[in-house]
Design an enzyme around this catalytic site. Structure first.
Site, mmCIF file in Angstrom:
data_model
loop_
_atom_site.group_PDB
_atom_site.id
_atom_site.type_symbol
_atom_site.label_atom_id
_atom_site.label_comp_id
_atom_site.label_asym_id
_atom_site.label_seq_id
_atom_site.Cartn_x
_atom_site.Cartn_y
_atom_site.Cartn_z
ATOM 1 N N HIS A 155 0.866 -1.164 -0.124
ATOM 2 C CA HIS A 155 0.153 0.009 -0.047
ATOM 3 C C HIS A 155 0.894 1.154 0.034
ATOM 4 O O HIS A 155 0.610 2.251 0.390
ATOM 5 C CB HIS A 155 -0.959 0.035 0.997
ATOM 6 C CG HIS A 155 -1.503 -1.324 1.269
ATOM 7 N ND1 HIS A 155 -2.780 -1.667 0.870
ATOM 8 C CD2 HIS A 155 -1.515 -2.215 2.207
ATOM 9 C CE1 HIS A 155 -3.353 -2.794 1.180
ATOM 10 N NE2 HIS A 155 -2.383 -3.269 1.972
ATOM 11 N N LYS A 282 16.354 21.778 -11.414
ATOM 12 C CA LYS A 282 15.554 20.539 -11.529
ATOM 13 C C LYS A 282 16.604 19.406 -12.406
ATOM 14 O O LYS A 282 17.212 19.667 -13.139
ATOM 15 C CB LYS A 282 14.637 20.725 -12.400
ATOM 16 C CG LYS A 282 13.485 21.693 -11.942
ATOM 17 C CD LYS A 282 12.601 20.925 -10.748
ATOM 18 C CE LYS A 282 11.737 20.068 -11.686
ATOM 19 N NZ LYS A 282 10.821 19.110 -10.767
#
Ligand code: ARG
Length: 475
Positions: A155, A282
């Site tokens: 999960h 980035k």
């Protein structure tokens, strides 16, 4: 005039002709088309259906044309409709009457099915090789980072610690199953339709087996109607590609997550990252995202062919002309995805310390604490309850299980002894999972032996595939 123009007085206008033409797509099958024609002509000569002199003229003409296309020196004309007629028309322009005998006992219907099967074999073999390359890379990275431990997830929540090697080998086995699907797609394509002619076979004394072997097929298709209208072999290719794309997208997603600052488990090499045009800091995992994104078009191609073939009456229908573009696209897409993924995984930096420190959160040893109590005689369900309470206590204190003072353990159950620290040690937790297929280093070493055996077997399988006509690059 088209090669089929005899019974027509009028013609098709240019836009309609373009609409009906498949040449922009099937010209990429020129090598398969020529190999098929060479095999057919040789068989016609062997059976005495055409003369040896005609065969010689046909063979040298076809080889000349192939060399020209290879060299990028062949001018295709869309008026020729498809690759079959483009090559036959050019052959006849060059060698005259012998060229007009090539199509004896053959139809474009068995010809196109033959070409497409030969192309499918070439494409699938390439994919098998690319698949092996990625699997070898996964094994190498697993091997090179033997000691790395990260929190295994369910999960997307920390569950139990696992070896990075174990995690990577899970992908190895997915791609190994994909290889099996590819291998079965290869086998599905590996049967010759040639000699089925338009739909019903032909009255010429053809030797279908001889022609099939000359093209590298292992068998002939036993029913002429099925032979000219079956495209299941492409569906097999599409399904193998789709499942492999799904596996690649799962791995790609983990790469995207793991390279984020939140995880920081890996650092992608500059050669597999991109920057931003506005944000100077980035470093983006574009190629992993793109691999994830390509899955959609590959599924789309599978769906398209399924729908195209649905409800088609026997035998050949022009709808089937829509079969090649998607197959070429999916095969090319997967080839690229597999090799980019291999490059990306093979060059990424593994931040083992970061992985290990992530194991410090999420109580990943909780199951082992419960197992500790169960081993001392407490029913597991009760032990689960007690450890659940300890975790709750940790959450209140904002700490981890191994930060709790021993008294808290002792209070929770008299079965806890000083050796509980051992049950909380991450290496010990991993090392304890020794079941076959488990994550303990000993079990993973055992798994690695199976991995190596499967690699050797699949490498041998590719080496034994026999003659495959490679896709041409010149069209
Ligand atoms: N271009 C056609 C295809 O790709 C070749 C077969 C055409 N046969 C025919 N009878 N029109 O399917």
């Amino acid at each position: 005039m088209a090669l089929w123009g005899g019974r027509f007085e009028g013609g098709v206008d240019a836009p309609t002709q373009q609409f009906g033409a498949s040449l922009p797509v099937d010209k990429h099958l020129y090598k398969q088309d020529i190999a098929g024609s060479l095999a057919h002509a040789a068989m016609l000569a062997k059976q005495g259906i055409i003369s040896a002199a005609d065969y010689d003229a046909i063979a040298s003409g076809l080889r000349q044309i192939e060399a020209e296309i290879d060299a990028g020196a062949f001018a295709f004309d869309i008026a020729d409709e498809d690759i079959h007629m483009a090559i036959e028309a050019e052959l006849t322009r060059r060698i005259g009457e012998a060229g007009k005998r090539l199509h004896t006992g053959r139809s474009r219907n068995d010809q196109v099915a033959t070409d497409t099967r030969l192309a499918a074999k070439a494409l699938v073999r390439q994919l098998m090789e690319a698949n092996l390359e990625l699997r070898r890379t996964l094994v190498d990275v697993a091997q090179a980072n033997k000691g790395a431990i990260l929190p295994g997830m369910t999960h997307l929540q920390h569950a139990q610690p696992v070896l990075l090697a174990h995690h990577l080998l899970a992908y190895y086995w997915m791609f190994t199953r994909d290889f099996k699907r590819l291998s079965s797609a290869f086998d599905a394509a590996d049967a010759s339709p040639l000699g089925s002619a338009a739909l019903a076979g032909t009255s010429y004394p053809l030797d279908r087996v001889a022609a099939a072997y000359a093209m590298g097929f292992t068998r002939v298709i036993p029913n002429s109607l099925d032979a000219v209208s079956d495209r299941d072999f492409l569906l097999d290719l599409h399904f193998a590609c789709s499942t492999m794309a799904m596996h690649l997208s799962r791995l790609a997603e983990e790469i995207v997550l793991w390279s984020s600052s939140e995880f920081g488990y890996i650092t992608l090499s500059d050669s597999f990252s991109t920057g931003s045009s506005i944000m100077p800091q980035k470093k983006n995992p574009d190629f992993a995202e793109l691999i994830r994104g390509k899955t959609g078009r590959v599924y789309g191609n599978l769906m398209q062919l399924l729908v195209t073939c649905k409800g088609l009456p026997l035998a050949y229908n022009k709808d089937l002309q829509e079969d090649k573009e998607g197959a070429l696209d999916s095969a090319r897409t997967l080839s690229q995805c597999l090799s980019v993924m291999a490059g990306m995984v093979g060059t990424m930096q593994v931040n083992a310390e970061r992985m290990r420190s992530a194991c410090r959160t999420g109580h990943v040893a909780a199951t082992d604490v419960a197992d500790y109590l169960a081993r001392k005689g407490m029913p597991f369900r009760e032990a689960h309850e007690i450890v659940g309470k300890l975790v709750l206590e940790c959450d209140k204190r904002a700490c981890q299980l191994d930060d709790l003072p021993f008294e808290v353990f002792a209070e929770a159950s008299p079965l806890f002894g000083a050796d509980i620290a051992g049950a909380l040690d991450i290496d010990a937790v991993v090392a304890a999972r020794t079941t076959e297929g488990g994550t303990a280093p000993a079990a993973v070493a055992e798994q690695m032996r199976l991995v190596r055996t499967s690699l050797v077997a699949d490498e041998a399988l590719v080496a034994g595939l026999g003659t495959v006509i490679p896709m041409g690059e010149g069209a």
